[in-house]
Design a protein around this motif. Sequence first.
Motif, PDB file in Angstrom:
ATOM      1  N   VAL A  78       0.881  -1.163   0.000  1.00 28.78           N
ATOM      2  CA  VAL A  78       0.000   0.000   0.000  1.00 28.78           C
ATOM      3  C   VAL A  78       0.924   1.219   0.000  1.00 28.78           C
ATOM      4  O   VAL A  78       1.334   1.692   1.056  1.00 28.78           O
ATOM      5  N   PRO A  79       1.283   1.717  -1.169  1.00 24.29           N
ATOM      6  CA  PRO A  79       2.260   2.809  -1.229  1.00 24.29           C
ATOM      7  C   PRO A  79       1.691   4.126  -0.695  1.00 24.29           C
ATOM      8  O   PRO A  79       0.721   4.668  -1.240  1.00 24.29           O
ATOM      9  N   GLY A  80       2.306   4.604   0.383  1.00 22.84           N
ATOM     10  CA  GLY A  80       1.878   5.865   0.989  1.00 22.84           C
ATOM     11  C   GLY A  80       1.921   7.026   0.022  1.00 22.84           C
ATOM     12  O   GLY A  80       1.076   7.920   0.070  1.00 22.84           O
ATOM     13  N   VAL A  81       2.890   7.020  -0.875  1.00 23.02           N
ATOM     14  CA  VAL A  81       3.011   8.120  -1.815  1.00 23.02           C
ATOM     15  C   VAL A  81       1.817   8.189  -2.762  1.00 23.02           C
ATOM     16  O   VAL A  81       1.419   9.273  -3.192  1.00 23.02           O
ATOM     17  N   VAL A  82       1.202   7.068  -3.066  1.00 23.65           N
ATOM     18  CA  VAL A  82       0.000   7.080  -3.903  1.00 23.65           C
ATOM     19  C   VAL A  82      -1.155   7.698  -3.118  1.00 23.65           C
ATOM     20  O   VAL A  82      -1.937   8.485  -3.663  1.00 23.65           O
ATOM     21  N   ILE A  83      -1.254   7.374  -1.839  1.00 25.56           N
ATOM     22  CA  ILE A  83      -2.279   7.996  -1.005  1.00 25.56           C
ATOM     23  C   ILE A  83      -2.074   9.507  -0.989  1.00 25.56           C
ATOM     24  O   ILE A  83      -3.027  10.284  -1.144  1.00 25.56           O
ATOM     25  N   ASP A  99      -1.508  -3.611  -3.762  1.00 21.79           N
ATOM     26  CA  ASP A  99      -2.883  -3.201  -3.494  1.00 21.79           C
ATOM     27  C   ASP A  99      -3.354  -2.051  -4.384  1.00 21.79           C
ATOM     28  O   ASP A  99      -4.446  -1.512  -4.166  1.00 21.79           O
ATOM     29  N   LEU A 100      -2.558  -1.689  -5.376  1.00 22.21           N
ATOM     30  CA  LEU A 100      -2.958  -0.576  -6.238  1.00 22.21           C
ATOM     31  C   LEU A 100      -4.312  -0.793  -6.914  1.00 22.21           C
ATOM     32  O   LEU A 100      -5.094   0.159  -7.004  1.00 22.21           O
ATOM     33  N   PRO A 101      -4.649  -2.006  -7.360  1.00 19.34           N
ATOM     34  CA  PRO A 101      -5.985  -2.177  -7.942  1.00 19.34           C
ATOM     35  C   PRO A 101      -7.119  -1.849  -6.961  1.00 19.34           C
ATOM     36  O   PRO A 101      -8.186  -1.414  -7.383  1.00 19.34           O
ATOM     37  N   ALA A 102      -6.890  -2.017  -5.668  1.00 15.55           N
ATOM     38  CA  ALA A 102      -7.902  -1.665  -4.675  1.00 15.55           C
ATOM     39  C   ALA A 102      -7.847  -0.178  -4.313  1.00 15.55           C
ATOM     40  O   ALA A 102      -8.830   0.376  -3.832  1.00 15.55           O
ATOM     41  N   MET A 103      -6.716   0.456  -4.550  1.00 15.16           N
ATOM     42  CA  MET A 103      -6.543   1.863  -4.193  1.00 15.16           C
ATOM     43  C   MET A 103      -7.001   2.815  -5.293  1.00 15.16           C
ATOM     44  O   MET A 103      -7.462   3.913  -5.011  1.00 15.16           O
ATOM     45  N   ILE A 104      -6.837   2.397  -6.535  1.00 15.64           N
ATOM     46  CA  ILE A 104      -7.164   3.245  -7.677  1.00 15.64           C
ATOM     47  C   ILE A 104      -8.497   2.797  -8.254  1.00 15.64           C
ATOM     48  O   ILE A 104      -8.668   1.643  -8.609  1.00 15.64           O
ATOM     49  N   ASP A 105      -9.424   3.720  -8.325  1.00 12.18           N
ATOM     50  CA  ASP A 105     -10.703   3.438  -8.963  1.00 12.18           C
ATOM     51  C   ASP A 105     -10.490   3.707 -10.450  1.00 12.18           C
ATOM     52  O   ASP A 105     -10.574   4.853 -10.903  1.00 12.18           O
ATOM     53  N   ALA A 106     -10.160   2.659 -11.181  1.00  8.35           N
ATOM     54  CA  ALA A 106      -9.789   2.782 -12.594  1.00  8.35           C
ATOM     55  C   ALA A 106     -10.838   3.566 -13.363  1.00  8.35           C
ATOM     56  O   ALA A 106     -12.032   3.340 -13.211  1.00  8.35           O
ATOM     57  N   ARG A 143      -9.073  13.300  -4.995  1.00  5.63           N
ATOM     58  CA  ARG A 143      -9.013  14.063  -3.741  1.00  5.63           C
ATOM     59  C   ARG A 143     -10.239  13.768  -2.877  1.00  5.63           C
ATOM     60  O   ARG A 143     -10.115  13.532  -1.673  1.00  5.63           O
ATOM     61  N   ALA A 144     -11.405  13.769  -3.468  1.00  6.54           N
ATOM     62  CA  ALA A 144     -12.627  13.521  -2.705  1.00  6.54           C
ATOM     63  C   ALA A 144     -12.627  12.113  -2.109  1.00  6.54           C
ATOM     64  O   ALA A 144     -12.931  11.929  -0.921  1.00  6.54           O
ATOM     65  N   ASP A 145     -12.267  11.128  -2.924  1.00  7.01           N
ATOM     66  CA  ASP A 145     -12.238   9.742  -2.463  1.00  7.01           C
ATOM     67  C   ASP A 145     -11.195   9.554  -1.369  1.00  7.01           C
ATOM     68  O   ASP A 145     -11.479   8.967  -0.324  1.00  7.01           O
ATOM     69  N   ARG A 149     -11.567   8.263   2.444  1.00  3.83           N
ATOM     70  CA  ARG A 149     -11.075   6.888   2.614  1.00  3.83           C
ATOM     71  C   ARG A 149      -9.771   6.801   3.399  1.00  3.83           C
ATOM     72  O   ARG A 149      -9.559   5.851   4.151  1.00  3.83           O
ATOM     73  N   TRP A 150      -8.869   7.756   3.214  1.00  5.02           N
ATOM     74  CA  TRP A 150      -7.544   7.669   3.821  1.00  5.02           C
ATOM     75  C   TRP A 150      -7.315   8.712   4.917  1.00  5.02           C
ATOM     76  O   TRP A 150      -6.189   8.888   5.363  1.00  5.02           O
ATOM     77  N   ALA A 151      -8.352   9.382   5.361  1.00  2.89           N
ATOM     78  CA  ALA A 151      -8.200  10.351   6.453  1.00  2.89           C
ATOM     79  C   ALA A 151      -7.743   9.626   7.713  1.00  2.89           C
ATOM     80  O   ALA A 151      -8.107   8.469   7.951  1.00  2.89           O
ATOM     81  N   ALA A 152      -6.967  10.320   8.535  1.00  7.53           N
ATOM     82  CA  ALA A 152      -6.388   9.707   9.735  1.00  7.53           C
ATOM     83  C   ALA A 152      -7.456   9.120  10.647  1.00  7.53           C
ATOM     84  O   ALA A 152      -7.293   8.005  11.158  1.00  7.53           O
ATOM     85  N   ASP A 153      -8.564   9.842  10.854  1.00  5.95           N
ATOM     86  CA  ASP A 153      -9.590   9.308  11.749  1.00  5.95           C
ATOM     87  C   ASP A 153     -10.277   8.085  11.155  1.00  5.95           C
ATOM     88  O   ASP A 153     -10.634   7.143  11.871  1.00  5.95           O
ATOM     89  N   THR A 154     -10.441   8.054   9.844  1.00 11.11           N
ATOM     90  CA  THR A 154     -11.031   6.889   9.185  1.00 11.11           C
ATOM     91  C   THR A 154     -10.123   5.674   9.351  1.00 11.11           C
ATOM     92  O   THR A 154     -10.593   4.578   9.683  1.00 11.11           O
ATOM     93  N   ILE A 155      -8.838   5.872   9.116  1.00 10.95           N
ATOM     94  CA  ILE A 155      -7.862   4.776   9.261  1.00 10.95           C
ATOM     95  C   ILE A 155      -7.798   4.304  10.714  1.00 10.95           C
ATOM     96  O   ILE A 155      -7.772   3.108  10.990  1.00 10.95           O
TER      97      ILE A 155
END
Length: 171
Positions: A78-83, A99-106, A143-145, A149-155
């Motif tokens: 799960v590359p942090g730089v992609v987040i 995990d890029l296929p799960a991180m990127i909504d193609a 940015r919206a997703d 999805r990756w906000a600190a409180d969500t994680i």
Amino acid sequence: DPQKRPDRAITTWARVDGAQTGAHLVIVGDGPERTAVERAVTDAGLSGSVHLLGRRTDVAPVLGAADIFLLTSDDEAVPGVVIEALMAGCAVVATPVGDLPAMIDAARTGVLTPDRSPDAIAECVIALLADPDRARAMGIAARADASSRWAADTIADEYGRRLATLVRTDS
């Protein structure tokens, strides 16, 4: 780092540059491949369109100035730089590893290349550069997703839920 495949990024960029897009590749980071990357940039005649920034601590403004984020790695989890790129509003072009296929909504937040070849990657980059409205829309969606999805409180909440399933309670 060799697994990040900077050589693939340079070979890809030679194809993008050859398409006369006017785009520039900015490479951030430093490490054992630096000298080889510098040599490859020079040998490919890309000194005018490839910029090596070295190690940076101000990642947010660098990503904020980018339209597209390119990841050419052979292996990732799960590359942090992609987040970070998604949160900065960059459309992402990446190889389909980890995990890029799960991180990127193609087709909505970025593009996963059909394979890891420089030709396939360049084709995806060139297509986004040729359609700036699509790239901009992907960045807005990214940015919206990512912000939800990756906000600190969500994680933190997700980790809490997962850890709670591991805790055994005796009553």
